[in-house]
Design an enzyme around this catalytic site. Structure first.
Site, PDB file in Angstrom:
ATOM      1  N   LYS A 126       0.872  -1.199   0.000  1.00 15.04           N
ATOM      2  CA  LYS A 126       0.000   0.000   0.000  1.00 15.04           C
ATOM      3  C   LYS A 126       0.894   1.229   0.000  1.00 15.04           C
ATOM      4  O   LYS A 126       2.033   1.172   0.459  1.00 15.04           O
ATOM      5  CB  LYS A 126      -0.866   0.012   1.268  1.00 15.04           C
ATOM      6  CG  LYS A 126      -2.098   0.890   1.140  1.00 15.04           C
ATOM      7  CD  LYS A 126      -3.224   0.118   0.469  1.00 15.04           C
ATOM      8  CE  LYS A 126      -4.417   0.987   0.164  1.00 15.04           C
ATOM      9  NZ  LYS A 126      -5.575   0.175  -0.234  1.00 15.04           N
ATOM     10  N   ASP A 166      -7.026   4.346  -4.487  1.00 13.38           N
ATOM     11  CA  ASP A 166      -7.674   4.227  -3.172  1.00 13.38           C
ATOM     12  C   ASP A 166      -8.271   5.619  -2.928  1.00 13.38           C
ATOM     13  O   ASP A 166      -8.507   6.364  -3.906  1.00 13.38           O
ATOM     14  CB  ASP A 166      -6.661   3.814  -2.091  1.00 13.38           C
ATOM     15  CG  ASP A 166      -7.336   3.372  -0.790  1.00 13.38           C
ATOM     16  OD1 ASP A 166      -7.789   2.220  -0.708  1.00 13.38           O
ATOM     17  OD2 ASP A 166      -7.442   4.190   0.161  1.00 13.38           O
TER      18      ASP A 166
HETATM   19  P1  NDP Z   1     -12.925   7.952  -2.933  1.00 13.26           P
HETATM   20  O1  NDP Z   1     -11.825   8.922  -2.756  1.00 13.26           O
HETATM   21  O2  NDP Z   1     -13.491   7.721  -4.274  1.00 13.26           O
HETATM   22  O3  NDP Z   1     -14.137   8.299  -1.953  1.00 13.26           O
HETATM   23  C1  NDP Z   1     -13.941   8.363  -0.581  1.00 13.26           C
HETATM   24  C2  NDP Z   1     -15.261   8.727   0.073  1.00 13.26           C
HETATM   25  O4  NDP Z   1     -15.144   8.556   1.485  1.00 13.26           O
HETATM   26  C3  NDP Z   1     -15.637  10.176  -0.158  1.00 13.26           C
HETATM   27  O5  NDP Z   1     -17.020  10.307  -0.129  1.00 13.26           O
HETATM   28  C4  NDP Z   1     -14.994  10.852   1.054  1.00 13.26           C
HETATM   29  O6  NDP Z   1     -15.570  12.082   1.396  1.00 13.26           O
HETATM   30  C5  NDP Z   1     -15.231   9.829   2.121  1.00 13.26           C
HETATM   31  N1  NDP Z   1     -14.183   9.965   3.149  1.00 13.26           N
HETATM   32  C6  NDP Z   1     -12.849   9.833   2.953  1.00 13.26           C
HETATM   33  N2  NDP Z   1     -12.173  10.063   4.094  1.00 13.26           N
HETATM   34  C7  NDP Z   1     -13.094  10.347   5.008  1.00 13.26           C
HETATM   35  C8  NDP Z   1     -13.023  10.668   6.373  1.00 13.26           C
HETATM   36  N3  NDP Z   1     -11.836  10.752   7.011  1.00 13.26           N
HETATM   37  N4  NDP Z   1     -14.198  10.883   7.030  1.00 13.26           N
HETATM   38  C9  NDP Z   1     -15.397  10.791   6.373  1.00 13.26           C
HETATM   39  N5  NDP Z   1     -15.504  10.484   5.062  1.00 13.26           N
HETATM   40  C10 NDP Z   1     -14.394  10.270   4.398  1.00 13.26           C
HETATM   41  O7  NDP Z   1     -12.353   6.580  -2.315  1.00 13.26           O
HETATM   42  P2  NDP Z   1     -12.875   5.100  -2.547  1.00 13.26           P
HETATM   43  O8  NDP Z   1     -14.339   5.081  -2.743  1.00 13.26           O
HETATM   44  O9  NDP Z   1     -11.993   4.464  -3.531  1.00 13.26           O
HETATM   45  O10 NDP Z   1     -12.515   4.440  -1.129  1.00 13.26           O
HETATM   46  C11 NDP Z   1     -13.447   4.358  -0.063  1.00 13.26           C
HETATM   47  C12 NDP Z   1     -13.006   3.244   0.895  1.00 13.26           C
HETATM   48  O11 NDP Z   1     -12.968   1.998   0.189  1.00 13.26           O
HETATM   49  C13 NDP Z   1     -11.618   3.401   1.501  1.00 13.26           C
HETATM   50  O12 NDP Z   1     -11.624   2.871   2.806  1.00 13.26           O
HETATM   51  C14 NDP Z   1     -10.743   2.542   0.600  1.00 13.26           C
HETATM   52  O13 NDP Z   1      -9.583   2.109   1.264  1.00 13.26           O
HETATM   53  C15 NDP Z   1     -11.694   1.386   0.350  1.00 13.26           C
HETATM   54  N6  NDP Z   1     -11.423   0.572  -0.837  1.00 13.26           N
HETATM   55  C16 NDP Z   1     -11.310   1.115  -2.084  1.00 13.26           C
HETATM   56  C17 NDP Z   1     -11.095   0.305  -3.175  1.00 13.26           C
HETATM   57  C18 NDP Z   1     -11.048   0.841  -4.554  1.00 13.26           C
HETATM   58  O14 NDP Z   1     -10.949   0.034  -5.491  1.00 13.26           O
HETATM   59  N7  NDP Z   1     -11.138   2.139  -4.777  1.00 13.26           N
HETATM   60  C19 NDP Z   1     -10.913  -1.151  -3.024  1.00 13.26           C
HETATM   61  C20 NDP Z   1     -11.114  -1.633  -1.689  1.00 13.26           C
HETATM   62  C21 NDP Z   1     -11.341  -0.784  -0.646  1.00 13.26           C
HETATM   63  P3  NDP Z   1     -14.802  13.469   1.041  1.00 13.26           P
HETATM   64  O15 NDP Z   1     -14.984  13.662  -0.432  1.00 13.26           O
HETATM   65  O16 NDP Z   1     -15.468  14.483   1.872  1.00 13.26           O
HETATM   66  O17 NDP Z   1     -13.364  13.259   1.433  1.00 13.26           O
HETATM   67  O1  2IT Z   2      -7.949  -1.451  -0.696  1.00 11.92           O
HETATM   68  C1  2IT Z   2      -7.890  -1.939  -1.842  1.00 11.92           C
HETATM   69  O2  2IT Z   2      -8.005  -3.156  -2.040  1.00 11.92           O
HETATM   70  C2  2IT Z   2      -7.676  -1.038  -2.972  1.00 11.92           C
HETATM   71  N1  2IT Z   2      -7.595   0.171  -2.773  1.00 11.92           N
HETATM   72  C3  2IT Z   2      -7.533  -1.584  -4.369  1.00 11.92           C
HETATM   73  C4  2IT Z   2      -6.135  -2.053  -4.608  1.00 11.92           C
HETATM   74  C5  2IT Z   2      -5.811  -2.482  -6.021  1.00 11.92           C
HETATM   75  O3  2IT Z   2      -4.626  -2.796  -6.230  1.00 11.92           O
HETATM   76  O4  2IT Z   2      -6.687  -2.517  -6.891  1.00 11.92           O
END
Ligand code: NDP
Ligand code: 2IT
Length: 447
Positions: A126, A166
């Site tokens: 990561k 992420d």
């Molecule tokens: P994005 O940046 O697309 O969206 C993040 C969302 O979460 C936004 O709505 C953001 O709000 C909110 N957010 C972020 N930080 C905070 C915080 N500290 N408090 C409250 N709200 C918060 O990210 P993703 O959708 O990609 O990721 C969301 C989650 O999913 C994370 O935990 C990530 O690790 C996990 N994840 C993502 C994957 C992926 O493929 N993208 C795969 C597996 C897990 P704001 O705009 O106000 O910051």
């Molecule tokens: O938390 C996660 O699994 C991710 N942000 C996606 C990682 C990836 O390599 O697609």
């Protein structure tokens, strides 16, 4: 507790005392491995837990970039290459002001077991930076990404370490980073995933984490409760990549999603979220979720994040960030009739919240199983890049669905085999762990 686990935990707590998120995940994982460790004395002999809890490599570097007014800024960049036993390091990059070594190590540690559960050959890593993308222009984002990659490119490669998105890193950022990698290395290879569809990206990667979350949840509902998403009320936190595509798939499966949030507040639309409005705000205009009520005046917006868990629902899908559901929010969910929680975000439930789910008989799908669809589809993107080929949306989606259903069954079966039938948290940790251990044992120790 098993003496070996106790000893390793004490050592990690002492050595990494200032890394609370990392300690939280290590404690959760190790404590659920008691029966496995009791049955496998060879793990202690090989020092497996000590090795697993220490990253193979931690890279920390300066990222200097210039804003549109010509002012110079310095951020801190990270890449934690945690474990390469089953394949090249694989995991996302997070850009958020809260990023520090503890957060990147917790995410990297989770990633080892998640990636193992996908059944695909990927190790755990990561990275990210404390850079805050909010309010930055496109050209500022580009200069930051280029500077970040200028340093990161020394340590990654399609057979070494393959980063992805992420929080704060989506298609735009991956594009700028990929362009810089190519410029510096003169290579068009699968060094990043989440790429654009015209230059090596995979269909379904954008949707994969949210869709995968719903596929696994649907299988859990079917097998453990003879139920489904159809007719259920769902609350989803966040409004980024994972939340948007979880909303899309849950709705396709017959559920009504009534709430979404961002870090400022949440919207409640009892008639069901209109996803085209959300996509326009978030994906096209990069706006805030409160703008939803301008387009849908019957919906309400409330400042603050945790209130979203007071909205009555059958199923909760936390898709924002770590520790967003504490014990009190979990109690609220249960009190209002929520019977299933599946985690799209990484470690969104505190240990106290998990204890509430377990005490109350709530079906609980932990992050490392439930959100593995994103990284699994990243691994499918790597396969397509190696083949110099691309599969159709339907082909990738079908593989994703099969992988997520398989993950549910692997977790369930492991929970049963090790005497905790139905505890998917224990099952995910055990199933993920066993494969990594076996690979580490096969590959020996360096003397
Ligand atoms: P994005 O940046 O697309 O969206 C993040 C969302 O979460 C936004 O709505 C953001 O709000 C909110 N957010 C972020 N930080 C905070 C915080 N500290 N408090 C409250 N709200 C918060 O990210 P993703 O959708 O990609 O990721 C969301 C989650 O999913 C994370 O935990 C990530 O690790 C996990 N994840 C993502 C994957 C992926 O493929 N993208 C795969 C597996 C897990 P704001 O705009 O106000 O910051
Ligand atoms: O938390 C996660 O699994 C991710 N942000 C996606 C990682 C990836 O390599 O697609």
């Amino acid at each position: 507790m098993n003496a070996y686990i106790e000893e390793v935990l004490a050592k990690v707590k002492q050595r990494d005392a200032h890394e609370p998120e990392f300690l939280q995940t290590v404690e959760e994982v190790l404590k659920s491995l008691e029966t496995v460790i009791d049955q496998h004395p060879e793990y202690q002999k090989a020092g497996l837990l000590e090795r697993l809890t220490e990253p193979e490599r931690v890279i920390e570097f300066r990222v200097t970039w210039t804003d549109d007014a010509g002012k110079v800024h310095v951020n801190r960049g990270y890449r934690v290459q945690f474990n390469s036993a089953i394949g090249p390091y694989k995991g996302g990059l997070r850009l958020h002001p809260s990023v520090n070594l503890s957060i990147i190590k917790f995410l990297g540690f989770e990633q080892i077991f998640k990636n193992s559960l996908t059944t695909l050959p990927i190790g755990g890593g990561k990275g990210g930076s404390d850079f805050d993308p909010k309010g930055k222009s496109d050209t500022e984002i580009m200069r930051f990404c280029q500077s970040f990659m200028t340093e990161l490119q020394r340590y990654i490669g399609p057979d070494t370490d393959v980063p992805a998105g992420d929080i704060g890193v989506g298609g735009r950022e991956i594009g700028y980073m990929y362009g810089q990698y190519k410029r510096l290395r003169n290579e068009h290879t699968g060094v990043l995933t989440g790429k654009g569809l015209n230059w090596g990206g995979s269909l379904t990667r954008t949707e994969a984490t949210g869709y995968g979350l719903c596929y696994l949840t649907q299988e859990m509902l079917k097998c453990m409760k003879n139920d489904s998403f159809a007719g259920k009320t769902v609350v989803i936190s966040g409004s980024g990549n994972v939340a948007i595509y979880a909303t899309e798939k849950a709705t396709q499966l017959g559920a009504k999603v009534v709430a979404l949030s961002d870090s400022n507040g949440y919207i409640h639309d009892p008639d069901g979220i209109k996803l085209d409005v959300v996509k326009d705000i978030k994906e096209v205009r990069r706006g805030r979720i409160k703008e939803y009520v301008d387009a849908v005046p019957t919906a309400t917006y409330t400042e603050g994040c945790s209130g979203i868990w007071t909205i009555p629902c059958d199923i909760a899908l936390p898709c924002a960030t770590q520790n967003e559901i504490d014990g009190a929010s979990a109690e609220e969910l249960v009190k209002n009739g929520c019977f299933a929680v599946a985690e799209g975000a990484n470690m969104p439930s505190t240990p106290e919240a998990i204890a509430v789910y377990q005490r109350s008989g709530v079906l609980y799908a932990p992050a490392k199983a439930a959100n593995a669809g994103g990284v699994a589809t990243s691994a499918l993107e790597m396969s397509q890049n190696s083949l110099r080929y691309s599969w159709s949306f339907e082909e990738v989606d079908a593989k994703l669905k099969g992988i997520m259903e398989g993950i549910f069954h692997a977790c369930y079966d492991a929970s049963k085999e090790y005497g905790e039938e139905g505890d998917l948290m224990a099952g995910a940790n055990i199933a993920g762990f066993l494969k990594v251990c076996s690979a580490m044992l096969d590959q020996g120790v360096a003397y």
